[in-house]
Enzyme design. Structure first.
Site, mmCIF file in Angstrom:
data_model
loop_
_atom_site.group_PDB
_atom_site.id
_atom_site.type_symbol
_atom_site.label_atom_id
_atom_site.label_comp_id
_atom_site.label_asym_id
_atom_site.label_seq_id
_atom_site.Cartn_x
_atom_site.Cartn_y
_atom_site.Cartn_z
ATOM 1 N N GLY A 1 33.255 -16.905 -22.427
ATOM 2 C CA GLY A 1 32.228 -16.930 -23.181
ATOM 3 C C GLY A 1 31.807 -18.312 -24.018
ATOM 4 N N ILE B 1 32.832 -19.674 -26.967
ATOM 5 C CA ILE B 1 34.007 -20.729 -26.997
ATOM 6 C C ILE B 1 34.574 -21.074 -25.820
ATOM 7 C CG2 ILE B 1 35.989 -20.757 -28.612
ATOM 8 C CD1 ILE B 1 34.947 -18.656 -30.402
ATOM 9 N N GLY B 2 34.974 -20.155 -25.128
ATOM 10 C CA GLY B 2 35.579 -20.313 -23.882
ATOM 11 C C GLY B 2 35.081 -21.726 -23.229
ATOM 12 N N ASP C 1 37.671 -14.809 -17.119
ATOM 13 C CA ASP C 1 36.914 -13.739 -17.609
ATOM 14 C C ASP C 1 36.895 -12.603 -16.611
ATOM 15 O OD1 ASP C 1 34.826 -14.026 -20.074
ATOM 16 O OD2 ASP C 1 34.503 -12.474 -18.809
ATOM 17 N N ARG D 1 31.081 -11.067 -33.801
ATOM 18 C CA ARG D 1 30.448 -10.039 -34.586
ATOM 19 C C ARG D 1 28.846 -10.379 -34.497
ATOM 20 N NH1 ARG D 1 31.652 -12.209 -40.663
ATOM 21 N NH2 ARG D 1 32.609 -14.279 -39.874
ATOM 22 N N ILE E 1 42.043 -16.723 -30.757
ATOM 23 C CA ILE E 1 40.948 -17.266 -31.549
ATOM 24 C C ILE E 1 40.183 -15.915 -31.862
ATOM 25 C CG2 ILE E 1 38.819 -18.635 -31.449
ATOM 26 C CD1 ILE E 1 39.791 -20.655 -29.913
ATOM 27 N N SER E 2 40.339 -14.917 -30.978
ATOM 28 C CA SER E 2 39.683 -13.609 -31.084
ATOM 29 C C SER E 2 40.052 -12.941 -32.463
ATOM 30 C CB SER E 2 40.231 -12.704 -30.198
ATOM 31 O OG SER E 2 40.222 -13.359 -28.834
ATOM 32 N N ASN E 3 38.689 -12.617 -33.092
ATOM 33 C CA ASN E 3 39.052 -11.918 -34.161
ATOM 34 C C ASN E 3 39.071 -10.136 -34.344
ATOM 35 O OD1 ASN E 3 38.627 -13.677 -36.449
ATOM 36 N ND2 ASN E 3 36.759 -14.054 -35.542
ATOM 37 N N HIS F 1 42.246 -14.668 -42.053
ATOM 38 C CA HIS F 1 40.979 -15.114 -41.673
ATOM 39 C C HIS F 1 39.924 -13.987 -42.018
ATOM 40 C CE1 HIS F 1 37.953 -17.528 -39.659
ATOM 41 N NE2 HIS F 1 38.267 -16.855 -38.636
HETATM 42 N N1 APR Z 1 39.691 -10.095 -20.639
HETATM 43 C C1 APR Z 1 39.085 -11.114 -20.615
HETATM 44 N N2 APR Z 1 38.074 -11.360 -21.065
HETATM 45 C C2 APR Z 1 37.071 -10.390 -21.836
HETATM 46 C C3 APR Z 1 37.591 -9.079 -21.839
HETATM 47 C C4 APR Z 1 38.878 -8.718 -21.279
HETATM 48 N N3 APR Z 1 39.430 -7.482 -21.148
HETATM 49 N N4 APR Z 1 36.752 -8.556 -22.393
HETATM 50 C C5 APR Z 1 35.915 -9.243 -22.861
HETATM 51 N N5 APR Z 1 36.209 -10.621 -22.471
HETATM 52 C C6 APR Z 1 35.082 -11.697 -22.602
HETATM 53 C C7 APR Z 1 33.439 -11.452 -22.120
HETATM 54 O O1 APR Z 1 33.391 -11.144 -20.954
HETATM 55 C C8 APR Z 1 32.924 -12.697 -22.843
HETATM 56 O O2 APR Z 1 32.786 -13.506 -21.989
HETATM 57 O O3 APR Z 1 35.413 -12.258 -23.499
HETATM 58 C C9 APR Z 1 34.116 -13.260 -23.691
HETATM 59 C C10 APR Z 1 33.794 -13.596 -25.114
HETATM 60 O O4 APR Z 1 32.804 -14.305 -25.222
HETATM 61 P P1 APR Z 1 31.619 -14.282 -26.401
HETATM 62 O O5 APR Z 1 31.043 -12.764 -26.125
HETATM 63 O O6 APR Z 1 30.634 -15.329 -25.973
HETATM 64 O O7 APR Z 1 32.237 -14.398 -27.680
HETATM 65 P P2 APR Z 1 32.713 -15.847 -28.353
HETATM 66 O O8 APR Z 1 31.794 -16.370 -29.223
HETATM 67 O O9 APR Z 1 33.148 -16.777 -27.353
HETATM 68 O O10 APR Z 1 33.994 -15.301 -29.292
HETATM 69 C C11 APR Z 1 35.065 -14.796 -28.850
HETATM 70 O O11 APR Z 1 36.376 -15.260 -30.774
HETATM 71 O O12 APR Z 1 35.715 -16.251 -32.887
HETATM 72 C C12 APR Z 1 36.049 -15.082 -32.044
HETATM 73 O O13 APR Z 1 34.836 -13.316 -33.309
HETATM 74 C C13 APR Z 1 34.869 -14.002 -32.077
HETATM 75 O O14 APR Z 1 36.093 -12.345 -31.445
HETATM 76 C C14 APR Z 1 35.190 -13.259 -30.967
HETATM 77 C C15 APR Z 1 35.940 -14.224 -29.960
#
Ligand code: APR
Length: 328
Positions: free
Chosen positions: A12, A14-15, A34, A83, A119-121, A176
């Site tokens: 997403g 961050i990725g 993803d 969030r 990094i996930s919250n 955090h």
């Molecule tokens: N396996 C792999 N990827 C997944 C899964 C899964 N089971 N479920 C969701 N995803 C992917 C989504 O498809 C999406 O592309 O995780 C990605 C998350 O990206 P964003 O929604 O853009 O979120 P992002 O801003 O990157 O933040 C990700 O980091 O800082 C923390 O709180 C934030 O928990 C959040 C995480």
């Protein structure tokens, strides 16, 4: 010599930035995973097609298959929901715990020798879960939060004092979440205490007010960005911060960075992941740098650890099949 391999789970906001930074710094070959079909492939193609302009030689691959992360030196996890305005990081626990379990199983199976940076919250709970599911040694499983929280604190200090942020040192410890603990006592500009400079600028009582405002802004800084973005959370800054950690490990830099690490008695905490200063090098978390907190700092730190404990206690309800592993 073979290039390092970095896998990014979650393609997403961050990725995508992580992938670009890995390429720009030539940290190694990069796999972006993803569950959304085609999206990671599209992002990696997009970045690869500017390699000549940016002058990098690394392989970039987008994928929906875990087998492609095989042989990774480092895995950075951003999978999960960000969030929305008004939410705290803790509100993401139930949904992101299920995702983190799935992701950790994939890492365990296909990248058993990797270092893992989460990094996930909510961060501290997600790192705990990943370590429990993978069973990897604690020095190989860590979380990114403190590098960013500390950088936010440094930024606000630099703006207030009108100095380069490069000369500011200040750290944020603890979980955090909203209870994180910016350490005021050691905040300095090239060794000169920040508080002393604030007192010279504003006088004693106003200086305290100014510092309190910076501390509060630091604690809520993620939410400030969430509110402004309106849809999603900070992504440039967490990506850069995690890259600093990955680089410290891959290049054996022995950087001293605040890292979400498993404490085994340090700072009076046993068996919980929270943010503390660590030495990061080729062996991952090579050392936890312990120092004496004063009474007030220790109380704030304990309060922050208690908030993390509260989330960890909820995990068995969210993942009942994991209850035994989580209690171990
Ligand atoms: N396996 C792999 N990827 C997944 C899964 C899964 N089971 N479920 C969701 N995803 C992917 C989504 O498809 C999406 O592309 O995780 C990605 C998350 O990206 P964003 O929604 O853009 O979120 P992002 O801003 O990157 O933040 C990700 O980091 O800082 C923390 O709180 C934030 O928990 C959040 C995480």
């Amino acid at each position: 010599m073979a290039r390092s391999k970095i896998s990014l789970i979650g393609g997403g906001q961050i990725g995508g930035v992580l992938a670009q930074l890995c390429a720009l710094r030539e940290l190694g070959d990069v796999v972006l995973f993803d569950i959304v079909e085609n999206m990671p492939q599209g992002k990696m193609l997009d970045i690869a097609e500017v390699a000549r302009v940016d002058q990098f030689d690394v392989d970039l691959k987008g994928t929906n298959e875990y087998k492609d992360i095989a042989g990774s030196d480092i895995v950075i996890v951003t999978a999960g929901l960000p969030r929305k305005p008004g939410m705290s990081r803790d509100d993401l626990l139930a949904v992101n715990a299920k995702i983190m379990k799935q992701v950790s199983e994939g890492i365990k199976e296909f990248a058993p020798d990797a270092f893992v940076i989460i990094i996930s919250n909510p961060l501290d709970a997600m790192v705990t879960l990943c370590q429990k599911v993978t069973g990897f040694p604690a020095e190989r499983v860590m979380g990114q939060a403190g590098v960013l929280d500390s950088n936010r604190f440094c930024t606000f200090i630099a703006w207030e004092l009108g100095v380069s942020v490069r000369d500011v040192n200040a750290m944020v410890l603890g979980g955090h979440g909203d209870t994180m603990v910016p350490i005021v006592r050691y905040a300095n500009v090239n060794g000169v205490p920040v508080m002393e400079q604030l007192v010279r600028k504003h006088g004693e009582s106003k200086a305290k007010e100014v510092m309190t405002a910076m501390v509060e802004r630091t604690k809520m800084a993620g939410g400030e960005v969430v509110k402004l973005l309106g849809n999603g959370s900070a992504f440039y800054s967490p990506a850069s911060s995690a890259i600093a950690m990955a680089e410290a490990i891959l290049r054996d830099q022995k950087r001293v960075l605040p890292v979400c690490a498993l404490l085994k008695g340090e700072f009076g905490v046993d068996n919980y992941y929270v943010g503390v200063p660590c030495v990061l090098g080729a062996d991952g978390i090579e050392n936890i740098i312990e120092f004496e907190l004063d009474e007030e700092e220790q109380a704030l730190f304990n309060n922050s650890v208690a908030a993390v404990k509260g989330l960890i206690d909820e995990l068995p309800n969210i993942l009942p099949d994991m209850a035994d592993v989580l209690k171990s």
